[in-house]
Write a protein that holds these residues in place. Structure first.
Motif, mmCIF file in Angstrom:
data_model
loop_
_atom_site.group_PDB
_atom_site.id
_atom_site.type_symbol
_atom_site.label_atom_id
_atom_site.label_comp_id
_atom_site.label_asym_id
_atom_site.label_seq_id
_atom_site.Cartn_x
_atom_site.Cartn_y
_atom_site.Cartn_z
ATOM 1 N N ILE A 1 -6.841 54.362 12.144
ATOM 2 C CA ILE A 1 -7.902 55.351 12.341
ATOM 3 C C ILE A 1 -9.016 54.784 13.230
ATOM 4 O O ILE A 1 -9.596 55.496 14.044
ATOM 5 C CB ILE A 1 -8.445 55.876 10.992
ATOM 6 C CG1 ILE A 1 -9.299 57.136 11.218
ATOM 7 C CG2 ILE A 1 -9.183 54.794 10.240
ATOM 8 C CD1 ILE A 1 -9.620 57.888 9.939
ATOM 9 N N GLY A 2 -9.290 53.494 13.116
ATOM 10 C CA GLY A 2 -10.293 52.865 13.973
ATOM 11 C C GLY A 2 -9.890 52.882 15.435
ATOM 12 O O GLY A 2 -10.712 53.142 16.323
ATOM 13 N N GLU A 3 -8.613 52.598 15.698
ATOM 14 C CA GLU A 3 -8.122 52.634 17.077
ATOM 15 C C GLU A 3 -8.194 54.049 17.651
ATOM 16 O O GLU A 3 -8.603 54.252 18.793
ATOM 17 C CB GLU A 3 -6.680 52.125 17.140
ATOM 18 C CG GLU A 3 -6.519 50.653 16.850
ATOM 19 C CD GLU A 3 -5.074 50.228 16.702
ATOM 20 O OE1 GLU A 3 -4.744 49.124 17.186
ATOM 21 O OE2 GLU A 3 -4.268 50.980 16.111
ATOM 22 N N VAL A 4 -7.811 55.026 16.835
ATOM 23 C CA VAL A 4 -7.832 56.418 17.292
ATOM 24 C C VAL A 4 -9.268 56.871 17.547
ATOM 25 O O VAL A 4 -9.545 57.562 18.531
ATOM 26 C CB VAL A 4 -7.125 57.347 16.287
ATOM 27 C CG1 VAL A 4 -7.246 58.807 16.707
ATOM 28 C CG2 VAL A 4 -5.656 56.959 16.157
ATOM 29 N N GLN B 1 1.348 61.501 19.716
ATOM 30 C CA GLN B 1 1.158 62.960 19.752
ATOM 31 C C GLN B 1 -0.063 63.378 18.944
ATOM 32 O O GLN B 1 -0.720 64.364 19.282
ATOM 33 C CB GLN B 1 2.411 63.723 19.301
ATOM 34 C CG GLN B 1 2.774 63.563 17.841
ATOM 35 C CD GLN B 1 3.795 62.472 17.592
ATOM 36 O OE1 GLN B 1 4.029 61.626 18.436
ATOM 37 N NE2 GLN B 1 4.417 62.486 16.435
ATOM 38 N N ASP B 2 -0.400 62.614 17.891
ATOM 39 C CA ASP B 2 -1.617 62.897 17.123
ATOM 40 C C ASP B 2 -2.858 62.657 17.990
ATOM 41 O O ASP B 2 -3.813 63.437 17.956
ATOM 42 C CB ASP B 2 -1.703 62.021 15.866
ATOM 43 C CG ASP B 2 -0.601 62.307 14.860
ATOM 44 O OD1 ASP B 2 -0.330 63.487 14.600
ATOM 45 O OD2 ASP B 2 -0.020 61.338 14.334
ATOM 46 N N ILE B 3 -2.835 61.580 18.765
ATOM 47 C CA ILE B 3 -3.970 61.259 19.626
ATOM 48 C C ILE B 3 -4.162 62.346 20.676
ATOM 49 O O ILE B 3 -5.286 62.791 20.931
ATOM 50 C CB ILE B 3 -3.783 59.871 20.267
ATOM 51 C CG1 ILE B 3 -3.784 58.798 19.179
ATOM 52 C CG2 ILE B 3 -4.879 59.595 21.307
ATOM 53 C CD1 ILE B 3 -3.389 57.420 19.660
ATOM 54 N N LEU B 4 -3.062 62.796 21.274
ATOM 55 C CA LEU B 4 -3.151 63.868 22.269
ATOM 56 C C LEU B 4 -3.723 65.138 21.646
ATOM 57 O O LEU B 4 -4.561 65.819 22.238
ATOM 58 C CB LEU B 4 -1.781 64.138 22.888
ATOM 59 C CG LEU B 4 -1.204 62.997 23.729
ATOM 60 C CD1 LEU B 4 0.222 63.328 24.152
ATOM 61 C CD2 LEU B 4 -2.079 62.706 24.925
ATOM 62 N N LEU B 5 -3.282 65.439 20.434
ATOM 63 C CA LEU B 5 -3.770 66.619 19.730
ATOM 64 C C LEU B 5 -5.256 66.488 19.408
ATOM 65 O O LEU B 5 -6.033 67.425 19.602
ATOM 66 C CB LEU B 5 -2.958 66.813 18.440
ATOM 67 C CG LEU B 5 -3.327 67.988 17.569
ATOM 68 C CD1 LEU B 5 -3.016 69.301 18.285
ATOM 69 C CD2 LEU B 5 -2.539 67.928 16.268
#
Length: 120
Positions: free
Chosen positions: A22-25, A60-64
């Motif tokens: 979560i920190g990276e995202v 794909q979560d990051i893109l979203l």
């Protein structure tokens, strides 16, 4: 309506790896971790893998998440409006499940290809 590519000029490139904390995202999307946790509750499309009480996001979560950020912060959508936008873009639940499965399959195949190329 504007959609965003994976390499937005104001955000860092997404590294080529399978899971992100979560920190990276938060750093990759330029949002706080508590905002990510809130968006998970509001947007059913965000599905981090949860292991040992920790969240692990995929590309794909990051893109979203970047798309959600764009809709809310740049394009002026409300959370309700952004949910409607995703509903109109992604169709019914069956179509959504199919797309998620397809994304997971592609990610898995890319990992296999990297392993084969590295000679392991």
């Amino acid at each position: 309506m504007q959609t965003l590519g994976p390499n937005q000029p104001d955000l860092p490139a997404i590294p080529s790896k399978r899971y992100f904390t979560i920190g990276e995202v938060a750093l990759l999307c330029d949002v706080k971790a508590h905002v990510l946790r809130y968006w998970e509750q509001e947007f059913e499309q965000i599905h981090p893998v949860k292991r040992n009480n920790r969240r692990y996001y995929q590309q794909q979560d990051i893109l979203l998440i970047r798309q959600i950020k764009s809709l809310l912060h740049e394009q002026g959508y409300t959370i309700s409006g952004a949910k409607q936008w995703f509903g109109s873009q992604q169709g019914n639940d069956e179509n959504l499940r199919y797309r998620q499965l397809l994304r997971q399959t592609i990610t898995g195949l890319e990992d296999i290809l990297k392993t084969l190329k590295s000679g392991r």
